[in-house]
Every structure is written in C-alpha cells, then in structure tokens.
Design an enzyme around this catalytic site. Structure first.
Site, PDB file in Angstrom:
ATOM      1  N   TYR A 189       0.892  -1.156   0.000  1.00 46.81           N
ATOM      2  CA  TYR A 189       0.000   0.000   0.000  1.00 46.81           C
ATOM      3  C   TYR A 189       0.923   1.195   0.000  1.00 46.81           C
ATOM      4  O   TYR A 189       1.929   1.192   0.703  1.00 46.81           O
ATOM      5  CB  TYR A 189      -0.841   0.061   1.281  1.00 46.81           C
ATOM      6  CG  TYR A 189      -1.852  -1.030   1.456  1.00 46.81           C
ATOM      7  CD1 TYR A 189      -2.887  -1.208   0.546  1.00 46.81           C
ATOM      8  CD2 TYR A 189      -1.784  -1.883   2.550  1.00 46.81           C
ATOM      9  CE1 TYR A 189      -3.832  -2.208   0.727  1.00 46.81           C
ATOM     10  CE2 TYR A 189      -2.724  -2.882   2.741  1.00 46.81           C
ATOM     11  CZ  TYR A 189      -3.741  -3.043   1.835  1.00 46.81           C
ATOM     12  OH  TYR A 189      -4.679  -4.027   2.005  1.00 46.81           O
ATOM     13  N   ASP A 193      -7.768  -1.530  -3.985  1.00 44.40           N
ATOM     14  CA  ASP A 193      -9.215  -1.595  -3.718  1.00 44.40           C
ATOM     15  C   ASP A 193      -9.580  -1.162  -2.306  1.00 44.40           C
ATOM     16  O   ASP A 193     -10.695  -1.385  -1.850  1.00 44.40           O
ATOM     17  CB  ASP A 193      -9.776  -2.996  -4.030  1.00 44.40           C
ATOM     18  CG  ASP A 193      -9.079  -4.098  -3.262  1.00 44.40           C
ATOM     19  OD1 ASP A 193      -8.218  -3.800  -2.408  1.00 44.40           O
ATOM     20  OD2 ASP A 193      -9.390  -5.273  -3.526  1.00 44.40           O
ATOM     21  N   HIS A 201     -11.053  -7.543  -2.454  1.00 40.02           N
ATOM     22  CA  HIS A 201     -10.450  -7.635  -1.122  1.00 40.02           C
ATOM     23  C   HIS A 201     -11.234  -8.618  -0.234  1.00 40.02           C
ATOM     24  O   HIS A 201     -11.388  -8.417   0.963  1.00 40.02           O
ATOM     25  CB  HIS A 201     -10.408  -6.246  -0.469  1.00 40.02           C
ATOM     26  CG  HIS A 201      -9.150  -5.980   0.311  1.00 40.02           C
ATOM     27  ND1 HIS A 201      -8.036  -5.399  -0.230  1.00 40.02           N
ATOM     28  CD2 HIS A 201      -8.823  -6.225   1.610  1.00 40.02           C
ATOM     29  CE1 HIS A 201      -7.087  -5.288   0.701  1.00 40.02           C
ATOM     30  NE2 HIS A 201      -7.548  -5.793   1.821  1.00 40.02           N
TER      31      HIS A 201
HETATM   32  C1  FNR Z   1      -6.809  -9.545   3.262  1.00 40.36           C
HETATM   33  N1  FNR Z   1      -6.509  -9.033   2.004  1.00 40.36           N
HETATM   34  C2  FNR Z   1      -5.396  -8.235   1.857  1.00 40.36           C
HETATM   35  N2  FNR Z   1      -5.030  -7.802   0.611  1.00 40.36           N
HETATM   36  C3  FNR Z   1      -3.928  -7.063   0.438  1.00 40.36           C
HETATM   37  O1  FNR Z   1      -3.618  -6.708  -0.686  1.00 40.36           O
HETATM   38  N3  FNR Z   1      -3.158  -6.708   1.523  1.00 40.36           N
HETATM   39  C4  FNR Z   1      -3.458  -7.100   2.788  1.00 40.36           C
HETATM   40  O2  FNR Z   1      -2.737  -6.793   3.731  1.00 40.36           O
HETATM   41  C5  FNR Z   1      -4.628  -7.877   2.977  1.00 40.36           C
HETATM   42  N4  FNR Z   1      -4.981  -8.297   4.218  1.00 40.36           N
HETATM   43  C6  FNR Z   1      -6.031  -9.160   4.370  1.00 40.36           C
HETATM   44  C7  FNR Z   1      -6.309  -9.672   5.631  1.00 40.36           C
HETATM   45  C8  FNR Z   1      -7.330 -10.588   5.792  1.00 40.36           C
HETATM   46  C9  FNR Z   1      -7.599 -11.162   7.141  1.00 40.36           C
HETATM   47  C10 FNR Z   1      -8.113 -10.980   4.683  1.00 40.36           C
HETATM   48  C11 FNR Z   1      -9.233 -11.978   4.827  1.00 40.36           C
HETATM   49  C12 FNR Z   1      -7.844 -10.455   3.447  1.00 40.36           C
HETATM   50  C13 FNR Z   1      -7.274  -9.459   0.817  1.00 40.36           C
HETATM   51  C14 FNR Z   1      -6.721 -10.763   0.261  1.00 40.36           C
HETATM   52  O3  FNR Z   1      -5.492 -10.542  -0.393  1.00 40.36           O
HETATM   53  C15 FNR Z   1      -7.654 -11.390  -0.773  1.00 40.36           C
HETATM   54  O4  FNR Z   1      -7.982 -10.449  -1.760  1.00 40.36           O
HETATM   55  C16 FNR Z   1      -8.945 -11.947  -0.181  1.00 40.36           C
HETATM   56  O5  FNR Z   1      -8.705 -12.571   1.056  1.00 40.36           O
HETATM   57  C17 FNR Z   1      -9.535 -12.953  -1.160  1.00 40.36           C
HETATM   58  O6  FNR Z   1     -10.735 -13.435  -0.704  1.00 40.36           O
HETATM   59  P1  FNR Z   1     -10.898 -14.837   0.081  1.00 40.36           P
HETATM   60  O7  FNR Z   1     -10.007 -15.860  -0.581  1.00 40.36           O
HETATM   61  O8  FNR Z   1     -10.505 -14.567   1.504  1.00 40.36           O
HETATM   62  O9  FNR Z   1     -12.334 -15.131  -0.092  1.00 40.36           O
END
Ligand code: FNR
Length: 366
Positions: A134, A162, A257
C-alpha cells in the site's frame, strides 16, 4: 482432527472458528458492512457449471504453468493477507515454507506479522514471492520499502488499490480489539499514523499510514523505484482492466479484497466472465488473475477455463495455518481437487482449459 481428515476447505474454516481467539477470528472473517459481497464471492461460483468432454486419455499432464513468465507448479497463489500470527505463532513463515514445498507463489502482505527479512530467509532456493504494497502518505517510506523488497529478491510487486478509503469491517469493529502494529510494516516505517487507533479493531489499528489520494500516475511512482513486474490488485470493472493495460502493468488481480472494501462490489468470477465476453482481447495483453471466494478445486478450474492465469486464496490459508500450521497450508493448494476436476472434464493440461467449458447454470441454448 488430523490434516488428512480435512477434506474440504470449509473444514478448516469450521475448526479455525473454534481454535482462533476472538481477535483473530473477527479480523480474518470480517467483511464490509452487510457482507453482501463477501457472501456473493462464494455464491457466484456455484452459478457456473462445466461442460465436461469425454473419451480423451487424460492420464498424462500436470498443473505446471507460467504466470508473468515465471514458472509455477500450479496456477494457484497465496493472496497477500495480513497478520498470520494472530492464528499461529510461526505466522507468515509457515506460508513461505508451504509455498516453497508446493512450488507456488506467496503474496506477502505489507502488513505481515513476521519481518520481511524472516520471510525472505525462509524461502527455498529459487522460490518466487510477490510483495504487496500500500502506498504510504510518506512517499519516502514507500521508496525505501520498494528498494528493500527489490534488493531482497521479490519477483513482483503487487499494488493493492481496492482500499481507496476505509471501510467498516463489521465484526472486527464490534470486536474492538487492540493490536500492536505488524512487524513488516514497522520495518518499512509504514506504521506511522496508526497511533491512537487502538481499540477500534485490527484493520483500523494497522492501516493508518495508507495514502487515500491514489491516482493512476502512482503506478509510475512504483515503476520508478523498482525494476520488478507490477501487478495491480483490486480491479473491479472491465474498464479498469483496459486502463491497467494502458498503464503498462504486467498483471491484474480481479479482486474486491474478499468483500472487505466496497460492499456490493461484483464477484470476481462474474467480472472474469464479463471480461471474457466483452473484451477477450485483453487476455493477451496482461496476465489476468482473480481472488475472492475460491473454496474448491472446481472453483479454481472455472476461473482458469475463463482465462485466469492463476487464482488466489486469502482466508483459507489463514484458517489452515491457524489449525494445522504448515501442513494445513499445503492442503489449501488443492492439488488433488484441481487435478480430479480437470481430468473429469476431459483436460489434463492447464493450457487445454477453454472458456467454452464453463457457463451459467442451466441449459446453454438459445
Ligand atoms: C486480506 N486481504 C489483503 N489484501 C492485500 O492486498 N493486503 C493485505 O494486507 C490484505 N490483508 C487481508 C487480511 C485478511 C484477514 C483478509 C481476509 C484479506 C485481501 C486478500 O489478499 C484477498 O484479496 C482476499 O482474502 C480474497 O478473498 P478470500 O479468498 O478470503 O475469499
């Protein structure tokens, strides 16, 4: 139960809810507002069915393929997700070891709870990891971080876009957990601005440094400070896939996300279907990937057939790490389910999967 008895990814979720503390469970499971997008990410997959082909010898073949020109044992990757230590003391390092054993790519969150040096040191020789960023309000901190991950040998940078603005992660906020800033972020001086947010949930505590002013030209900023391929993660419209091609990035991840940002954002599998129907030309111009709601080998195969170069999972890895550590992580790659599904559809090589093998539920006539 032993890891051999975890037959479905939902088994990990069910047990994770039992073994995780409230802070971990609320943070991992949470999604924005009414959780409509979270629910639909999974539900949408159930609305696509296969058109299996028969009488083709499918005994030869493998799941090996390439993404961004990089070899991977399977077209599955670990989506970058924060704070693996909330579920297991070894944290992200279990994901690194599991990915190394399986020969697949791990996305490392900028908000990882192990330090970047620890994670990078846990790699096998030649193991590819993609680092997710980020952008910081303090661009000098982002510059240093980009230079550091490039020097440490990451194979790509994932630019997550996103979370343009904060969202209300309902369960997480209700849980009111207070946590220390994650270590990888502290390394990167990214945690600046998070102080004073304690007691408002995990997401709020770790996100204070993120810049809400992002625009398309920020891709140029990233390109200036790393020679690595750039993947834009969090693309939610066909128009923006085209804009990513214009911006010259190497990869896009269709993602909302995991339903944690804009509630009522479309399911990534639906967006992939729409993209295939409206702009099939874009699949040759950029490596298109997706994540969100992937919970089975069939889900993976549906996305691959529609043209995804690889498919990511987020929560399933956090859950399996929480219940079974590295052994659990290795189970989530779904090698057996993907192979079974493909072969029972008449295909034994990833490149032989075709869009016409997948369509909406119900008869395909008219
Ligand atoms: C995320 N996701 C996420 N994405 C990202 O780019 N940086 C991050 O630090 C995080 N942190 C994060 C924490 C937690 C607890 C979750 C559940 C998700 C989003 C992640 O990369 C991904 O897009 C989603 O988790 C995909 O959906 P599913 O597989 O959990 O259904």
């Amino acid at each position: 139960p032993s890891v051999e008895n975890m037959l479905l990814l939902s088994d990990f979720e069910e047990w994770a809810e039992r073994v995780l503390g409230a802070t971990g469970w609320n943070y991992y499971r949470s999604a924005a507002d009414s959780e409509a997008t979270f629910d639909n990410n999974e539900a949408a997959f159930k609305r696509y069915f296969f058109r299996p082909r028969i009488l083709r010898d499918i005994t030869q073949g493998s799941l090996e393929t390439e993404v961004l020109g990089q070899k991977t044992a399977m077209p599955v990757f670990i989506s970058p997700a924060a704070m693996a230590k909330l579920g297991h003391p070894v944290g992200e390092v279990n994901l690194t070891r599991g990915a190394g054993a399986a020969g697949i790519v791990q996305g490392i969150s900028i908000n990882a709870s192990c330090s970047l040096d620890e994670i990078m040191a846990a790699r096998q020789a030649g193991q590819n990891v993609w680092f997710q960023i980020y952008l910081n309000r303090d661009r000098a901190a982002s510059e240093r971080l980009l230079e550091k991950v490039t020097a440490l040998g990451a194979a790509a940078v994932i630019f997550t876009v996103d979370v343009a603005w904060q969202s209300k992660r309902t369960r997480d906020v209700r849980g009111k957990a207070a946590v220390a800033a994650p270590i990888a972020t502290t390394d990167a001086e990214g945690a600046r601005g998070t102080a004073g947010k304690q007691g408002a949930g995990v997401a709020s505590a770790i996100s204070g440094y993120q810049d809400p002013h992002l625009v398309w030209s920020d891709i140029e900023f990233i390109r200036k400070h790393t020679s690595l391929p750039i993947i834009v993660k969090g693309v939610q419209s066909v128009e923006d896939v085209a804009a990513c091609v214009d911006a010259g990035v190497q990869g896009v991840i269709l993602s909302n996300h995991g339903g944690r940002s804009a509630d009522y954002a479309p399911a990534p599998i639906d967006l992939l279907y729409e993209l295939r129907a409206l702009r099939p030309d874009l699949f040759d111009k950029v490596d298109i990937m997706m994540d969100g709601g992937v919970r089975s080998g069939a889900d993976v195969v549906k996305a691959l057939a529609l043209g995804a170069k690889a498919v990511g999972l987020g929560r399933p890895f956090l859950y399996a790490n929480s219940t079974h550590g590295q052994d659990g992580v290795e189970r989530v790659f779904l090698h057996e389910e993907i192979t079974n599904t493909m072969r029972n559809c008449g295909v034994s090589r990833v490149e032989d999967l075709k869009p016409e093998m997948v369509g909406p539920a119900g008869p395909w006539v008219g």
